[in-house]
Design a protein around this motif. Sequence first.
Motif, PDB file in Angstrom:
ATOM      1  N   TYR A   1      13.613 -49.703 -20.440  1.00  0.00           N
ATOM      2  CA  TYR A   1      12.251 -49.043 -20.858  1.00  0.00           C
ATOM      3  C   TYR A   1      11.976 -49.841 -22.317  1.00  0.00           C
ATOM      4  N   THR A   2      10.697 -49.735 -22.463  1.00  0.00           N
ATOM      5  CA  THR A   2      10.340 -50.206 -23.882  1.00  0.00           C
ATOM      6  C   THR A   2       9.067 -49.338 -24.444  1.00  0.00           C
ATOM      7  N   VAL A   3       9.057 -49.068 -25.772  1.00  0.00           N
ATOM      8  CA  VAL A   3       8.007 -48.502 -26.289  1.00  0.00           C
ATOM      9  C   VAL A   3       7.045 -49.494 -27.172  1.00  0.00           C
ATOM     10  N   PRO A   4       5.895 -49.415 -26.416  1.00  0.00           N
ATOM     11  CA  PRO A   4       4.919 -50.621 -27.166  1.00  0.00           C
ATOM     12  C   PRO A   4       5.192 -50.797 -28.634  1.00  0.00           C
ATOM     13  N   VAL A   5       5.165 -51.986 -29.167  1.00  0.00           N
ATOM     14  CA  VAL A   5       5.240 -52.450 -30.450  1.00  0.00           C
ATOM     15  C   VAL A   5       3.917 -52.300 -31.121  1.00  0.00           C
ATOM     16  N   GLY A   6       3.776 -51.464 -32.115  1.00  0.00           N
ATOM     17  CA  GLY A   6       2.554 -51.365 -32.925  1.00  0.00           C
ATOM     18  C   GLY A   6       1.629 -50.035 -32.248  1.00  0.00           C
ATOM     19  N   LYS A   7       2.265 -49.195 -31.587  1.00  0.00           N
ATOM     20  CA  LYS A   7       1.349 -48.138 -30.968  1.00  0.00           C
ATOM     21  C   LYS A   7       1.759 -46.781 -31.590  1.00  0.00           C
ATOM     22  N   ALA A   8       1.062 -46.143 -32.356  1.00  0.00           N
ATOM     23  CA  ALA A   8       1.203 -44.901 -32.983  1.00  0.00           C
ATOM     24  C   ALA A   8       1.220 -43.750 -31.785  1.00  0.00           C
ATOM     25  N   ALA A   9       1.963 -42.558 -31.953  1.00  0.00           N
ATOM     26  CA  ALA A   9       1.809 -41.537 -31.147  1.00  0.00           C
ATOM     27  C   ALA A   9       1.553 -40.191 -31.904  1.00  0.00           C
ATOM     28  N   ILE A  10       0.527 -39.571 -31.267  1.00  0.00           N
ATOM     29  CA  ILE A  10       0.075 -38.110 -31.687  1.00  0.00           C
ATOM     30  C   ILE A  10       1.079 -37.095 -31.272  1.00  0.00           C
ATOM     31  N   ARG A  11       1.896 -36.770 -32.257  1.00  0.00           N
ATOM     32  CA  ARG A  11       2.981 -35.589 -31.643  1.00  0.00           C
ATOM     33  C   ARG A  11       2.520 -34.302 -31.973  1.00  0.00           C
ATOM     34  N   ARG A  12       1.311 -33.947 -32.621  1.00  0.00           N
ATOM     35  CA  ARG A  12       0.518 -32.686 -32.637  1.00  0.00           C
ATOM     36  C   ARG A  12      -0.737 -32.814 -32.792  1.00  0.00           C
ATOM     37  N   PRO A  13      -1.671 -32.576 -31.787  1.00  0.00           N
ATOM     38  CA  PRO A  13      -3.025 -32.848 -31.751  1.00  0.00           C
ATOM     39  C   PRO A  13      -3.714 -31.637 -32.621  1.00  0.00           C
ATOM     40  N   GLY A  14      -4.504 -31.944 -33.713  1.00  0.00           N
ATOM     41  CA  GLY A  14      -5.314 -30.857 -34.184  1.00  0.00           C
ATOM     42  C   GLY A  14      -6.693 -31.286 -34.669  1.00  0.00           C
ATOM     43  N   GLU A  15      -7.596 -30.651 -35.490  1.00  0.00           N
ATOM     44  CA  GLU A  15      -8.768 -30.736 -35.624  1.00  0.00           C
ATOM     45  C   GLU A  15      -9.234 -30.778 -37.204  1.00  0.00           C
ATOM     46  N   ALA A  16      -8.146 -30.284 -37.865  1.00  0.00           N
ATOM     47  CA  ALA A  16      -8.572 -29.971 -39.365  1.00  0.00           C
ATOM     48  C   ALA A  16      -8.092 -30.873 -40.410  1.00  0.00           C
ATOM     49  N   VAL A  17      -7.194 -31.617 -40.135  1.00  0.00           N
ATOM     50  CA  VAL A  17      -6.625 -32.547 -41.188  1.00  0.00           C
ATOM     51  C   VAL A  17      -5.718 -33.452 -40.246  1.00  0.00           C
ATOM     52  N   THR A  18      -5.697 -34.631 -40.743  1.00  0.00           N
ATOM     53  CA  THR A  18      -4.648 -35.790 -40.246  1.00  0.00           C
ATOM     54  C   THR A  18      -3.241 -35.813 -41.177  1.00  0.00           C
ATOM     55  N   ILE A  19      -2.176 -35.779 -40.584  1.00  0.00           N
ATOM     56  CA  ILE A  19      -0.851 -36.023 -41.432  1.00  0.00           C
ATOM     57  C   ILE A  19      -0.362 -37.363 -40.711  1.00  0.00           C
ATOM     58  N   LEU A  20      -0.209 -38.480 -41.623  1.00  0.00           N
ATOM     59  CA  LEU A  20       0.322 -39.536 -41.324  1.00  0.00           C
ATOM     60  C   LEU A  20       1.893 -39.661 -41.789  1.00  0.00           C
ATOM     61  N   ALA A  21       2.531 -40.083 -40.857  1.00  0.00           N
ATOM     62  CA  ALA A  21       4.090 -40.098 -41.261  1.00  0.00           C
ATOM     63  C   ALA A  21       4.892 -41.020 -40.335  1.00  0.00           C
ATOM     64  N   TYR A  22       6.050 -41.090 -40.612  1.00  0.00           N
ATOM     65  CA  TYR A  22       7.136 -41.953 -39.745  1.00  0.00           C
ATOM     66  C   TYR A  22       8.432 -41.545 -40.131  1.00  0.00           C
ATOM     67  N   GLY A  23       9.331 -41.761 -39.166  1.00  0.00           N
ATOM     68  CA  GLY A  23      10.759 -41.361 -39.367  1.00  0.00           C
ATOM     69  C   GLY A  23      11.105 -40.027 -39.556  1.00  0.00           C
ATOM     70  N   THR A  24      11.911 -39.700 -40.566  1.00  0.00           N
ATOM     71  CA  THR A  24      12.245 -38.260 -40.781  1.00  0.00           C
ATOM     72  C   THR A  24      10.948 -37.522 -41.077  1.00  0.00           C
ATOM     73  N   MET A  25       9.977 -38.050 -41.764  1.00  0.00           N
ATOM     74  CA  MET A  25       8.841 -37.314 -42.199  1.00  0.00           C
ATOM     75  C   MET A  25       7.880 -36.710 -41.068  1.00  0.00           C
ATOM     76  N   VAL A  26       8.153 -37.433 -40.027  1.00  0.00           N
ATOM     77  CA  VAL A  26       7.392 -36.788 -38.920  1.00  0.00           C
ATOM     78  C   VAL A  26       7.713 -35.307 -38.598  1.00  0.00           C
ATOM     79  N   HIS A  27       9.014 -34.969 -38.573  1.00  0.00           N
ATOM     80  CA  HIS A  27       9.586 -33.781 -38.479  1.00  0.00           C
ATOM     81  C   HIS A  27       9.199 -32.758 -39.596  1.00  0.00           C
ATOM     82  N   VAL A  28       9.205 -33.086 -40.814  1.00  0.00           N
ATOM     83  CA  VAL A  28       8.821 -32.622 -42.155  1.00  0.00           C
ATOM     84  C   VAL A  28       7.167 -32.142 -41.825  1.00  0.00           C
ATOM     85  N   ALA A  29       6.377 -33.081 -41.471  1.00  0.00           N
ATOM     86  CA  ALA A  29       5.083 -32.851 -41.034  1.00  0.00           C
ATOM     87  C   ALA A  29       4.900 -31.881 -40.001  1.00  0.00           C
TER      88      ALA A  29
END
Length: 338
Positions: A205-233
């Motif tokens: 299977y493949t994950v589309p190249v260049g497509k972000a994923a919303i790991r936690r939906p929310g309405e108040a503020v957006t956190i942009l992260a990648y790699g390890t920092m996704v879990h910190v966020a």
Amino acid sequence: MARMTMIEAIRDAQDVAMSRDEKVVVFGQDVGYFGGVFRCTKGLQEKYGLQRCFDTPINESGIVGAAVGMGAYGLRPCVEIQFADYMYPAFDQIVSEAARLRHRSNKDFTAPLTIRMPTGGGIYGGQTHSQSPEALFAHVSGLKTMIPSNPYDAKGMLIAAIEDDDPVVFLEPKRLYNGPFDGYHEKAVTPWSKHELGEVPEGHYTVPVGKAAIRRPGEAVTILAYGTMVHVALAAAEETGIDAEVVDLRSIVPLDMETIEASVRKTGRCVVVHEATLTAGFGAELVALISQHCFWHLQAPPIRVTGYDTPYPHAHEWEYFPGPVRVGAALKTVMEAS
């Protein structure tokens, strides 16, 4: 579905790619008989033989240069640079050869190669085993740069990278190899099961190249992260109780601006988190793009939470990393802004 660590998912991705296409070859320092310093290639040489999975001398320029030539003549190399810090001798091959081959040959040749590199800190590896150089690659036209945050993505993104007709730099956060923060430190948070990110399908299977994923939906503020920092966020959002939307970029080139814009325009606030140093880090590019495309929707200035502008501190790396406390403070700051 099988539960896998990121190491197992990366190994499985290479196995799947090699089984489907005999043109896929794997090589690098210690990747054959030894199975890689992190065991990401364990068993591949035994299964596919010395012609398709083999060890190289300690020569990063030679590894990437050979991969460029192999790619130009029809193979699909997936090579390992043992640590991202070791890529500097190969940087000219990556920038001047791999990234430019399609354009300088008027499409007569391509460089369908994948360069795997363990990146970031968290294992007390010191200054020459812990760098996060993703911004250097993002600056180079012709390269794609991908950074997974979980085993599912690691496998699907790596298969997609190997099948891509252009060169891909595939950065693997070491702190995530055996689960978030890898159990190396008492500050470890967010096990795979908490966010159900450890389930990995068998086979292709493949994950589309260049497509972000919303790991936690929310309405108040957006956190942009990648790699390890996704879990910190994710940890920071939960610990503060702020209704934050966590966007996992997955790849920084190409960048999913559609998802970023939709999220920031909805929330009106943005915090960018990455492990690399602040100055000229990829967060600066994200803030510039947000300011350009989402300015009239912003209710507060975007904030970056990053590593510090210092040489990597071996003995104090956990103070160097952005953690849930620092990210939480940034979240509170943008929420209090009028």
